[in-house]
Design a protein around this motif. Structure first.
Motif, short mmCIF file in Angstrom:
data_model
loop_
_atom_site.label_atom_id
_atom_site.label_comp_id
_atom_site.label_asym_id
_atom_site.label_seq_id
_atom_site.Cartn_x
_atom_site.Cartn_y
_atom_site.Cartn_z
N VAL A 103 -72.68 -14.92 -34.53
CA VAL A 103 -73.30 -15.43 -33.30
C VAL A 103 -74.69 -15.99 -33.56
O VAL A 103 -75.54 -15.34 -34.18
CB VAL A 103 -73.43 -14.29 -32.24
N ARG A 104 -74.90 -17.21 -33.08
CA ARG A 104 -76.26 -17.79 -33.02
C ARG A 104 -76.60 -18.00 -31.56
O ARG A 104 -75.78 -18.53 -30.79
CB ARG A 104 -76.33 -19.13 -33.77
N HIS A 105 -77.82 -17.61 -31.19
CA HIS A 105 -78.21 -17.73 -29.77
C HIS A 105 -79.70 -18.07 -29.68
O HIS A 105 -80.49 -17.58 -30.48
CB HIS A 105 -77.92 -16.40 -29.04
N PRO A 106 -80.10 -18.90 -28.68
CA PRO A 106 -81.52 -19.27 -28.59
C PRO A 106 -82.45 -18.14 -28.16
O PRO A 106 -83.67 -18.25 -28.31
CB PRO A 106 -81.54 -20.41 -27.56
N HIS A 107 -81.90 -17.04 -27.61
CA HIS A 107 -82.77 -15.96 -27.11
C HIS A 107 -82.85 -14.80 -28.10
O HIS A 107 -81.81 -14.26 -28.53
CB HIS A 107 -82.29 -15.45 -25.76
N SER A 108 -84.08 -14.38 -28.41
CA SER A 108 -84.30 -13.22 -29.28
C SER A 108 -83.66 -11.99 -28.63
O SER A 108 -83.85 -11.75 -27.44
CB SER A 108 -85.80 -12.95 -29.45
N GLY A 109 -82.90 -11.25 -29.40
CA GLY A 109 -82.29 -10.01 -28.88
C GLY A 109 -80.90 -10.20 -28.30
O GLY A 109 -80.19 -9.22 -28.06
N ALA A 110 -80.48 -11.45 -28.09
CA ALA A 110 -79.16 -11.68 -27.46
C ALA A 110 -78.03 -11.17 -28.34
O ALA A 110 -77.04 -10.63 -27.85
CB ALA A 110 -78.98 -13.17 -27.16
N VAL A 111 -78.17 -11.32 -29.65
CA VAL A 111 -77.08 -10.91 -30.56
C VAL A 111 -76.98 -9.39 -30.61
O VAL A 111 -75.88 -8.82 -30.61
CB VAL A 111 -77.26 -11.53 -31.97
N ASP A 112 -78.13 -8.70 -30.59
CA ASP A 112 -78.12 -7.22 -30.55
C ASP A 112 -77.40 -6.74 -29.29
O ASP A 112 -76.59 -5.81 -29.33
CB ASP A 112 -79.55 -6.66 -30.51
N LEU A 113 -77.72 -7.37 -28.16
CA LEU A 113 -77.12 -6.99 -26.88
C LEU A 113 -75.60 -7.16 -26.94
O LEU A 113 -74.85 -6.26 -26.54
CB LEU A 113 -77.73 -7.89 -25.77
N LEU A 114 -75.18 -8.29 -27.47
CA LEU A 114 -73.75 -8.57 -27.57
C LEU A 114 -73.05 -7.54 -28.46
O LEU A 114 -71.95 -7.07 -28.15
CB LEU A 114 -73.60 -10.00 -28.12
N ALA A 115 -73.73 -7.16 -29.55
CA ALA A 115 -73.13 -6.20 -30.50
C ALA A 115 -72.84 -4.86 -29.84
O ALA A 115 -71.92 -4.14 -30.25
CB ALA A 115 -74.05 -6.01 -31.70
N GLN A 116 -73.61 -4.53 -28.79
CA GLN A 116 -73.39 -3.24 -28.10
C GLN A 116 -72.14 -3.27 -27.21
O GLN A 116 -71.69 -2.24 -26.74
CB GLN A 116 -74.61 -2.90 -27.24
N LYS A 117 -71.63 -4.46 -26.95
CA LYS A 117 -70.52 -4.60 -25.99
C LYS A 117 -69.16 -4.80 -26.64
O LYS A 117 -68.16 -4.87 -25.95
CB LYS A 117 -70.78 -5.80 -25.06
N VAL A 118 -69.13 -4.99 -27.95
CA VAL A 118 -67.85 -5.31 -28.61
C VAL A 118 -67.52 -4.24 -29.65
O VAL A 118 -68.40 -3.51 -30.09
CB VAL A 118 -67.91 -6.71 -29.28
N ASN A 119 -66.24 -4.17 -30.03
CA ASN A 119 -65.90 -3.18 -31.06
C ASN A 119 -65.43 -3.83 -32.35
O ASN A 119 -64.37 -3.52 -32.87
CB ASN A 119 -64.88 -2.14 -30.54
N CYS A 120 -66.24 -4.78 -32.81
CA CYS A 120 -66.01 -5.40 -34.12
C CYS A 120 -67.37 -5.58 -34.78
O CYS A 120 -68.39 -5.25 -34.18
CB CYS A 120 -65.30 -6.75 -33.95
N ALA A 121 -67.37 -6.06 -36.02
CA ALA A 121 -68.64 -6.27 -36.73
C ALA A 121 -69.29 -7.57 -36.24
O ALA A 121 -68.61 -8.59 -36.09
CB ALA A 121 -68.39 -6.35 -38.23
#
Ligand code: CP
Length: 314
Positions: A103-121
């Protein structure tokens, strides 16, 4: 590690393990075969909410060379355009059982947030000004191969430090590996909380580049300047653009790096960028594929172990 969200949580031994495996993938990529089954049976989804050439192409190639089923989401044509949130998009894709999300995203922290919601790497392919971990790892591999080591080197990171996730991830990684890092650039493009990194700061290129082993140039990130001060390109090149005269004060065998995309004649002179005796910019691109193969291979091993553990517990 379950995810690769940044360099911050990595131990030096984990960084070395990624680079050692990536060295093997450099050999594979240079061979006739260019293929392994390390990710066979796994599904990799690439989600780029921001433009990319190098990172997107190399993650796709890395997944394909390791035998994964790779899907590139065309985010501009996705239901994000109809108002769907990042989290709902992630949950939707998660329901399709991916194993790796890039995942690439323009907002700092967006990828960390997404990682908390999914059950994959989840692998962070760059989030805002925060981190770009695979860029720092590929830069580290490039330096280690060019210099024969990744410690006790004098490294200058030059230009727009304030807006650069590449600078931040590199600062953290190079510090963990016990290098001496200098930041060189105008005061207006230095981060406000620079003291926390324990680095030397220079505002003059010829002072900052004196006797360094590595010169890492950065692009002016105008898209992140939020209407703040934007220097004139001509003035900027005159004071901070890397040319032969400024490079002359570095060590005679100093290497020149740039993560790309480059703005020739703004932060770097075209002849320096193309000088195969000094510039390792194309090597950085090559190392990008190998490092991303290594990172995904190691995360997939952890994922498989975790799943096997869970199955045993059940
Ligand atoms: N270095 C880097 O992240 O380049 P791209 O934006 O082309 O991926």
């Amino acid at each position: 590690q379950k995810h690769l969200l940044g360099i911050e949580p990595l131990h030096p031994a984990e960084i070395t393990a990624v680079l050692d495996l990536a060295d093997q993938y450099v050999d594979l990529n240079r061979s006739e075969v260019k293929h392994s089954d390390a990710l066979a049976g796994l599904t990799q989804i690439n989600m780029f909410f921001e433009n990319s050439t190098r990172t997107q192409a190399s993650f796709e190639l890395a997944g394909k060379r390791l035998g994964a089923d790779v899907m590139n989401m065309a985010m501009q044509a996705s239901s994000i355009k109809k108002g769907e949130t990042l989290i709902d998009t992630a949950l939707t894709l998660n329901a399709m059982h991916p194993d790796l999300l890039v995942v690439r995203h323009p907002h700092s922290g967006a990828v960390d947030l997404l990682a908390q919601k999914v059950n994959c790497a989840v692998l962070n392919a760059g989030d805002g000004r925060h981190e770009h971990p695979t860029q720092a790892l590929l830069d580290a591999l490039t330096i280690r191969r060019a210099k024969g080591r990744l410690h006790r080197l004098n490294i200058a990171i030059c230009g727009d430090i304030a807006h650069s996730r590449v600078a931040r991830s590199n600062l953290i990684l190079l510090g963990k590996m016990e290098n001496r890092v200098r930041l060189v650039g105008p005061p207006t493009l230095m981060p406000t909380q620079i003291d926390q990194f324990g680095v030397e700061v220079y505002h003059d290129m010829e002072e900052g580049l004196k006797d360094v082993d590595v010169v890492m140039m950065l692009r002016l990130q105008k898209e992140r300047m939020d209407g703040g001060f934007i220097p004139s390109e001509r003035e900027y090149y005159h004071r901070y653009g890397l040319d032969a005269e400024k490079l002359a004060v570095a060590k005679p065998d100093a290497i020149v790096m740039h993560p790309g995309p480059m703005n020739r004649g703004v932060e770097i002179d075209g002849t320096i960028a193309d000088d195969i005796n000094r510039s390792v910019i194309q090597e950085q691109v090559e190392m990008g594929v190998a490092v991303r193969m290594a990172a995904m291979d190691l995360l997939a091993r952890n994922l498989r172990s975790a799943r096997a553990g869970k199955e045993v517990m059940v």
